[in-house]
Design an enzyme around this catalytic site. Structure first.
Site, mmCIF file in Angstrom:
data_model
loop_
_atom_site.group_PDB
_atom_site.id
_atom_site.type_symbol
_atom_site.label_atom_id
_atom_site.label_comp_id
_atom_site.label_asym_id
_atom_site.label_seq_id
_atom_site.Cartn_x
_atom_site.Cartn_y
_atom_site.Cartn_z
ATOM 1 C CB SER A 256 -0.895 0.013 1.234
ATOM 2 O OG SER A 256 -0.099 0.308 2.356
ATOM 3 C CE LYS A 257 -1.101 7.497 -1.709
ATOM 4 N NZ LYS A 257 -2.192 8.214 -2.330
#
Ligand code: GLU
Length: 483
Positions: A256-257
């Site tokens: 994820s970011k």
């Protein structure tokens, strides 16, 4: 029947690296089987729509080196390829299901739905639409339903899910997958604004576009039983399904970011080569059953097989990606990379250099670094004379006698014909033999004077690329300032 697959992104933002892998696997599978890979834009969710996203997705796929046989740009006989341009089709198909009794109108307000969920939660039940008690065609009857519709009461169309038994399908990656029908919600197919949900639009299009294989991320697996029910409700043959494993961080958490780069654009901007990224991402989840790791696009097409896609989540190993990038970096013809370096150098305040010089610098430095984009900082001295000299390096290698050891070399270098690294090497070796000096007493001071830094490529090679004039001017200036 020829293979037809689709990449069906929702244009909600930049292309995620997982999306690139899905697109790539679809493409590889299609090309391996002489089939077609189409691009379909799933833009029915107006609340999440981002205008520039479609272009960004297409651009990144193109950058990665593949294109689609049909799509919004290419056209094709199954178009239009944007779902927002196909809304009538979904409405017609929702009506077909109403007529067959496979779907029904529902009139519940969001408050009514909230209350239903609250009640279910209180009784410890999973929230699910209860068609036996809510305000819909089944509970209200045909006449009341027709009346409400005629009056323009807001309504949705829901799928009448048979709540008994099991939904089974064979997944080309995961084998047989089974879901209990009672866990499946009466999915909304058509929203009150007349737009379809993902489920309806997705399967109507997969059917009408004659998609043979649905290859998508594992996060869509829970949707597949709904899709199976929908195919059955229409009486359509199902495509084959393949759900790709999640991409994970090395600590096995979902990529994820928060953990770092996730968009293809980020990797491109960091200076990864498209071929390296594609090669790497192809191996995230697919196992070519050999130790070999470097594959060109045509080799990926040749070897790719869905049967060799793993079920388990695939670790995205950034270090390995960097390694792969370095392998590609070293394998390219430096002249082909020169325009890219010149483009990167434009962002720096260095005097302009020729493409030929850029190619020489690439050849010189790529053994030491993984990214072409690191050249202007790692090898700044290839473009401007150093202003600062590594203090620690200097105190170690510039001793009182160093000046005297180095000074005679200026004249010797001056008299070279080609200023080739071989010539420079021979001069220095003859000199240290005669003077009985250790090589390091010469090489380190030369590196310090010419580059200002401790690390770099071979010193004679570096001098050759810099050229006689530049090398000697740096040496002379340094000798003067450190007499
Ligand atoms: N629009 C969905 C997505 O954004 C497509 C999923 C599928 O391939 O069915 O990934």
């Amino acid at each position: 029947m020829s293979v037809r697959v689709r990449f069906a992104p929702s244009p909600t933002g930049f292309l995620h690296i997982g999306g690139l892998r899905t697109a790539l696997y679809n493409y590889l599978f299609a090309k391996h089987n002489d089939g077609e890979c189409i691009l379909r834009i799933e833009d029915t969710d107006q609340t999440r729509y981002v205008e520039s996203a479609e272009k960004a997705i297409v651009d990144m796929c193109r950058w990665a080196g593949f294109d689609f046989d049909e799509g919004p740009e290419q056209g094709g006989k199954y178009g239009p390829y944007r779902q927002s341009e196909r809304t009538e089709l979904y409405q017609t198909h929702a009506s077909i299901l109403i007529e067959n009794g496979e779907a029904y109108y529902a009139f519940d307000t969001s408050e009514e739905l909230d209350r239903m969920r609250e009640r279910q939660q209180k009784s410890g039940l999973a929230p699910k639409y209860d068609r036996t008690i809510m305000r819909n065609q089944t509970t209200l009857g045909e006449d009341e339903t027709s009346r409400l519709l005629a009056e323009g009461e807001p309504s949705v169309i829901r799928l009448k899910v048979p709540h008994t038994g099991e939904i089974r399908f064979n997944d080309l990656v995961r084998g047989e997958v089974v879901f209990a029908a009672r866990d499946i919600d009466d999915q909304i197919l058509l929203k009150s604004d007349g737009y379809p949900t993902y489920h309806l639009a997705n399967i109507v299009d997969d059917h009408l576009m004659e998609i043979t294989h649905v290859i998508r991320g594992e996060e869509w697996l829970p949707s597949t039983p709904k899709h199976c029910i929908l195919y059955d409700a229409f009486g359509w043959e199902k495509p084959k399904f393949a759900h790709l494993p999640l991409l994970l961080n090395p600590d096995k958490t979902k990529m994820s970011k928060r953990h770092g780069d996730v968009f293809v654009e980020d990797f491109k901007n960091k200076g990864f080569f498209a071929e390296a990224l594609v090669n790497f991402i192809a191996l995230c989840g697919w196992n070519p059953s050999s130790d070999r790791e470097i594959f060109s696009m045509s080799e990926l097409i040749e070897y790719f097989a869905l049967e060799k896609v793993n079920k388990a989540g695939a670790i995205f190993d950034y270090k390995k990606l960097e390694w792969m990038n370095s392998q590609y970096f070293r394998s390219y013809n430096p002249s082909d990379l020169a325009p890219e370096l010149l483009r990167i150098l434009d962002q720096y305040d260095y005097p302009k250099v020729s493409a030929e010089y850029a190619a020489q610098v690439i050849k010189l430095l790529r053994e030491r670094i993984n990214f072409i984009g690191d050249i202007p900082t790692f090898g700044d001295y290839m473009f401007v004379a150093p202003k600062n000299f590594d203090e620690e390096y200097k105190s170690k290698h510039w001793q009182p006698e160093t000046h005297g050891n180095i000074a005679p070399l200026v004249g010797m270098f001056e008299s070279t014909v080609e200023f080739s690294h071989q010539e420079l090497h021979d001069i220095v070796h003859a000199y240290i033999t005669e003077k009985q000096l250790a090589l390091k007493l010469i090489i380190h001071p030369l590196r310090l004077m010419i580059t200002g830094k401790q690390v770099g490529a071979g010193m004679f090679e570096t001098m050759e690329v810099l050229g006689k004039k530049e090398t000697l001017s740096r040496m002379t200036a340094f000798l003067e300032n450190n007499a």
